[in-house]
Design a protein around this motif. Structure first.
Motif, mmCIF file in Angstrom:
data_model
loop_
_atom_site.group_PDB
_atom_site.id
_atom_site.type_symbol
_atom_site.label_atom_id
_atom_site.label_comp_id
_atom_site.label_asym_id
_atom_site.label_seq_id
_atom_site.Cartn_x
_atom_site.Cartn_y
_atom_site.Cartn_z
ATOM 1 N N ASP A 85 0.842 -1.194 0.000
ATOM 2 C CA ASP A 85 0.000 0.000 0.000
ATOM 3 C C ASP A 85 0.878 1.246 0.000
ATOM 4 O OD1 ASP A 85 0.889 0.352 2.629
ATOM 5 O OD2 ASP A 85 -1.017 -0.226 3.537
ATOM 6 N N ALA A 86 0.271 2.420 0.144
ATOM 7 C CA ALA A 86 1.003 3.690 0.099
ATOM 8 C C ALA A 86 2.063 3.798 1.189
ATOM 9 C CB ALA A 86 0.021 4.860 0.191
ATOM 10 N N GLN A 87 1.880 3.070 2.293
ATOM 11 C CA GLN A 87 2.857 3.077 3.386
ATOM 12 C C GLN A 87 3.886 1.960 3.256
ATOM 13 O OE1 GLN A 87 -0.647 3.304 4.066
ATOM 14 N NE2 GLN A 87 -0.309 5.506 3.928
ATOM 15 N N GLY A 88 3.839 1.218 2.161
ATOM 16 C CA GLY A 88 4.794 0.136 1.946
ATOM 17 C C GLY A 88 4.451 -1.150 2.672
ATOM 18 N N GLN A 89 3.225 -1.246 3.181
ATOM 19 C CA GLN A 89 2.789 -2.443 3.900
ATOM 20 C C GLN A 89 1.975 -3.342 2.967
ATOM 21 O OE1 GLN A 89 3.761 -3.041 7.147
ATOM 22 N NE2 GLN A 89 5.000 -1.238 6.674
ATOM 23 N N PRO A 90 2.106 -4.667 3.104
ATOM 24 C CA PRO A 90 1.308 -5.569 2.267
ATOM 25 C C PRO A 90 -0.189 -5.347 2.489
ATOM 26 C CG PRO A 90 3.009 -6.775 3.473
ATOM 27 C CD PRO A 90 2.980 -5.381 4.023
ATOM 28 N N ALA A 91 -0.925 -5.315 1.398
ATOM 29 C CA ALA A 91 -2.372 -5.105 1.471
ATOM 30 C C ALA A 91 -3.035 -5.820 0.305
ATOM 31 C CB ALA A 91 -2.692 -3.613 1.422
ATOM 32 N N GLU A 92 -4.311 -6.119 0.471
ATOM 33 C CA GLU A 92 -5.068 -6.756 -0.605
ATOM 34 C C GLU A 92 -5.826 -5.686 -1.387
ATOM 35 O OE1 GLU A 92 -7.151 -10.883 -0.711
ATOM 36 O OE2 GLU A 92 -8.639 -9.429 0.003
ATOM 37 N N PHE A 93 -5.733 -5.767 -2.698
ATOM 38 C CA PHE A 93 -6.407 -4.842 -3.597
ATOM 39 C C PHE A 93 -7.370 -5.626 -4.483
ATOM 40 C CE2 PHE A 93 -2.524 -2.824 -2.391
ATOM 41 C CZ PHE A 93 -2.798 -1.460 -2.362
ATOM 42 N N ALA A 94 -8.456 -4.987 -4.872
ATOM 43 C CA ALA A 94 -9.360 -5.556 -5.869
ATOM 44 C C ALA A 94 -8.921 -5.010 -7.229
ATOM 45 C CB ALA A 94 -10.798 -5.148 -5.570
ATOM 46 N N TYR A 95 -9.017 -5.859 -8.257
ATOM 47 C CA TYR A 95 -8.637 -5.375 -9.576
ATOM 48 C C TYR A 95 -9.600 -5.879 -10.642
ATOM 49 C CZ TYR A 95 -6.747 -9.859 -11.156
ATOM 50 O OH TYR A 95 -6.616 -11.162 -11.542
ATOM 51 N N SER A 96 -9.634 -5.130 -11.707
ATOM 52 C CA SER A 96 -10.326 -5.533 -12.926
ATOM 53 C C SER A 96 -9.387 -5.206 -14.073
ATOM 54 C CB SER A 96 -11.643 -4.772 -13.083
ATOM 55 O OG SER A 96 -12.244 -5.117 -14.319
ATOM 56 N N ASP A 97 -9.007 -6.226 -14.803
ATOM 57 C CA ASP A 97 -8.153 -6.057 -15.981
ATOM 58 C C ASP A 97 -9.009 -6.248 -17.220
ATOM 59 O OD1 ASP A 97 -5.882 -5.668 -14.487
ATOM 60 O OD2 ASP A 97 -5.039 -7.660 -14.864
ATOM 61 N N VAL A 98 -8.978 -5.279 -18.106
ATOM 62 C CA VAL A 98 -9.695 -5.371 -19.373
ATOM 63 C C VAL A 98 -8.644 -5.512 -20.470
ATOM 64 C CG1 VAL A 98 -11.334 -4.256 -20.939
ATOM 65 C CG2 VAL A 98 -11.539 -3.910 -18.452
ATOM 66 N N TRP A 99 -8.569 -6.724 -21.038
ATOM 67 C CA TRP A 99 -7.561 -7.045 -22.047
ATOM 68 C C TRP A 99 -8.183 -7.059 -23.432
ATOM 69 C CZ3 TRP A 99 -2.472 -7.402 -21.227
ATOM 70 C CH2 TRP A 99 -2.018 -7.677 -19.927
ATOM 71 N N ARG A 100 -7.466 -6.520 -24.416
ATOM 72 C CA ARG A 100 -7.849 -6.671 -25.817
ATOM 73 C C ARG A 100 -6.769 -7.481 -26.509
ATOM 74 N NH1 ARG A 100 -6.997 -4.851 -30.774
ATOM 75 N NH2 ARG A 100 -5.564 -3.193 -30.203
ATOM 76 N N PHE A 101 -7.210 -8.444 -27.297
ATOM 77 C CA PHE A 101 -6.304 -9.325 -28.028
ATOM 78 C C PHE A 101 -6.200 -8.901 -29.485
ATOM 79 C CE2 PHE A 101 -7.100 -11.742 -24.333
ATOM 80 C CZ PHE A 101 -6.097 -12.686 -24.224
ATOM 81 N N ARG A 102 -5.038 -9.161 -30.065
ATOM 82 C CA ARG A 102 -4.833 -8.987 -31.499
ATOM 83 C C ARG A 102 -3.971 -10.142 -31.977
ATOM 84 N NH1 ARG A 102 -2.267 -4.237 -31.693
ATOM 85 N NH2 ARG A 102 -0.226 -5.122 -32.127
ATOM 86 N N ASP A 103 -4.460 -10.860 -32.947
ATOM 87 C CA ASP A 103 -3.724 -11.991 -33.526
ATOM 88 C C ASP A 103 -3.283 -12.994 -32.460
ATOM 89 O OD1 ASP A 103 -3.993 -10.806 -36.064
ATOM 90 O OD2 ASP A 103 -2.139 -9.643 -35.786
#
Length: 118
Positions: A85-103
């Motif tokens: 996290d911002a203080q350099g401590q381990p933390a759990e984050f939620a994420y959403s990755d939106v990937w676009r593919f080509r070939d």
């Protein structure tokens, strides 16, 4: 290429990241990949992503994909990741990755990463 193939490619790329195989991940990317972490910035090109991964993923990240949704040339991954996290401590984050593919390769990423409150 069908959406299920794109999901499989992303799963293979994620497996490489989990074991610290950055080059294995990058093998699934286009040379001109655009990697945007919303609110933080954009990396352009495989070398920029490689350089970022050297420090950001110096230790393989711990993450869990909870859902993969694929349609056409897009795959959305929803999950959680452990990071400092911002203080350099381990933390759990939620994420959403939106990937676009080509070939059959990862060409664009829009990553949304937040630290849930509470």
């Amino acid at each position: 290429m069908i959406a299920a193939d794109h999901k499989s490619i992303l799963e293979q790329a994620n497996a490489a990241v989990r074991v610290g195989d950055n080059e294995g991940f990058l093998a699934h990317c286009t040379d001109d990949i655009r990697w945007t972490t919303v609110g933080e910035g954009t990396l352009q090109g495989k070398q920029a992503v490689r350089d970022w991964m050297k420090t950001a993923y110096a230790s393989p990240p711990s993450f869990r994909v909870e859902k993969l949704v694929a349609e056409g040339d897009m795959v959305v991954a929803l999950g959680t990741i452990m990071a400092d996290d911002a203080q350099g401590q381990p933390a759990e984050f939620a994420y959403s990755d939106v990937w676009r593919f080509r070939d059959g390769k990862l060409a664009e990423l829009d990553a949304f990463v937040i630290q849930p409150k509470g």
